[in-house]
Design an enzyme around this catalytic site. Structure first.
Site, PDB file in Angstrom:
ATOM      1  N   TYR A 101       0.406  -5.027   7.286  1.00  0.00           N
ATOM      2  CA  TYR A 101       1.089  -5.699   6.390  1.00  0.00           C
ATOM      3  C   TYR A 101      -0.051  -6.248   5.535  1.00  0.00           C
ATOM      4  O   TYR A 101      -1.334  -7.015   6.160  1.00  0.00           O
ATOM      5  CB  TYR A 101       2.057  -6.912   6.736  1.00  0.00           C
ATOM      6  N   GLU A 189       1.453  -6.680  -2.870  1.00  0.00           N
ATOM      7  CA  GLU A 189       1.979  -6.855  -1.500  1.00  0.00           C
ATOM      8  C   GLU A 189       2.226  -5.196  -0.931  1.00  0.00           C
ATOM      9  O   GLU A 189       2.785  -4.466  -1.560  1.00  0.00           O
ATOM     10  CB  GLU A 189       3.236  -7.418  -1.229  1.00  0.00           C
TER      11      GLU A 189
END
Ligand code: GDP
Ligand code: MN
Length: 382
Positions: A101, A189
């Site tokens: 992530y 993101e």
């Protein structure tokens, strides 16, 4: 504004972040053609302005054209968290060894960009942050120096990246930071940022929010506005520069300033009514803006009564009154309007309205009184 995955990936690619090769498809035939061009297996992905597509069945791997056709049909019929799927992204399927992530976002309270990285990606990152905070690295970055390679390496290690891909992860973080900075994003993101079996690092998903206040600097972002995917009324409002959000009640609301509109919604709910919309005409709205805003409210057929709640600061109440009078002569609305004018030039505004003597316009002195009256008038028309 929020971007679709493929639009975010377009910006990623522009800044050297590795993404898979793919194509947009608006229908099943385009999807099949894209698959044939890319080579199988491919991933079929719903392009909607919400996350959790995988769980909702909006991300499927197809091994051949038949499967691709089937998945494209199924996904195009889906509605994911209230978003109808109207567009697909078809990309060459990746092999995945690990899912990481990565994110860069604007941390307003710290007045600095925040870089986050975790080797526990692919899943709900809020859950990782809650259950294993030590596995989510968080570092603020100075706008002056940007994210240096050394800092990026530290963040990669702190988030427990496999040692052999630390350099690759650090490079991805620096490029993601470049997307954030150069494109004026408030969020960039990647979940998941994958490591392939060949130990390459690649963005498999993209979530990018651009700062609307910087839009004038980026004419190349205009196609990202996704006007065809948003509510037609909200779209018109956007084009006219007013903040409009469709709600499901029957009392049309107009105020000046987001805070005042929010409290107006609360007061209406408190006295038993249901707002039909949020509409902020903005600070310093002139007669023309008010006319446009009135038109917007009236184009919602669910509206039974309208509540104008204006507290004039920069906005002048006489301008608001003029706008309302213009709107009435142009649109001849058959609905009751409750109008509360207070603040700058309120007396002049009220006088203009009294002189105009518009049919169905009820002046009100206070916010609660205005809300009660609007709720009563709407109820009488149900
Ligand atoms: P989201 O559910 O909206 O976040 O959509 P994602 O783009 O993140 O996809 C969801 C999941 O699908 C990912 O976490 C992956 O596990 C899987 N996935 C997406 N693309 C691929 C791919 O190319 N190959 C494989 N094997 N899995 C993929
Ligand atoms: Mn994802």
């Amino acid at each position: 504004m929020d971007l679709l995955e493929y639009q975010g990936k377009e910006l990623f690619r522009k800044h050297g972040l590795a993404v898979s090769e793919g194509a947009v498809a608006n229908d099943v035939e385009e999807a099949v053609a894209a698959g044939q061009r890319l080579g199988f297996p491919v991933v079929v992905k719903a392009q909607v302005l919400t996350g959790g597509r995988g769980k909702a069945g909006g991300v499927k791997i197809a091994a051949d054209p038949q499967q691709l056709r089937h998945h494209a049909e199924t996904i195009l019929a889906l509605e994911i968290r209230g978003h109808k799927v109207r567009r697909l992204w078809i990309e060459r399927a990746s092999e995945i060894a690990s899912e990481y992530y990565a994110a860069v976002l604007l941390d307003r309270s710290a007045r600095a960009p925040l870089v986050m990285f975790s080797s526990e990606g692919g899943i709900d990152i809020e859950e990782v942050a809650r259950a294993h905070p030590e596995k989510l690295a968080r570092r603020h970055v100075s706008y002056l120096t940007g994210l240096t390679r050394e800092e990026a390496v530290e963040i990669a290690r702190a988030g427990q990246s496999a040692e052999d891909v630390v350099e690759g992860v650090a490079q991805a973080l620096c490029r993601l930071y470049a997307v954030f900075k150069e494109e004026d994003a408030t969020l960039a993101e990647i979940n998941p940022l994958i490591v392939t079996p060949q130990r390459q690092v690649r963005a498999l998903d993209a979530k990018v929010t651009l700062d609307d206040n910087a839009r004038f600097r980026h004419p190349d972002h205009e196609p990202y506005a996704n006007l065809d995917l948003i509510d037609p009324l909200e779209r018109r409002a956007k084009e006219e520069g007013v903040q409009y959000v469709q709600l499901d009640g029957d009392i049309g609301i107009l105020g000046n300033g987001a805070g005042l509109v929010m409290s107006t919604l609360d007061v209406v709910a408190q006295v038993g009514g249901r707002p039909a919309n949020f509409l902020d005409a903005g600070g310093g709205a002139n007669a023309e803006k008010i006319r446009q805003a009135t038109e917007l409210i009236l184009s919602n057929p669910a509206v039974k009564a309208v509540l104008f709640n204006i507290f004039g600061g920069i906005t002048r109440c006489d301008e608001v009154a003029k706008g309302l009078i213009e709107a009435f002569s142009a649109l001849k609305p058959a609905l009751p309007f409750v109008v509360r004018l207070d603040g700058t030039r309120a007396a002049e505004g009220r006088e203009l309205l009294a002189e105009a003597n518009l049919p169905g316009v009820h002046p009100a002195a206070g916010m609660e009184e205005a809300a009660r009256l609007a709720v009563e008038l709407a109820a009488a028309r149900r």
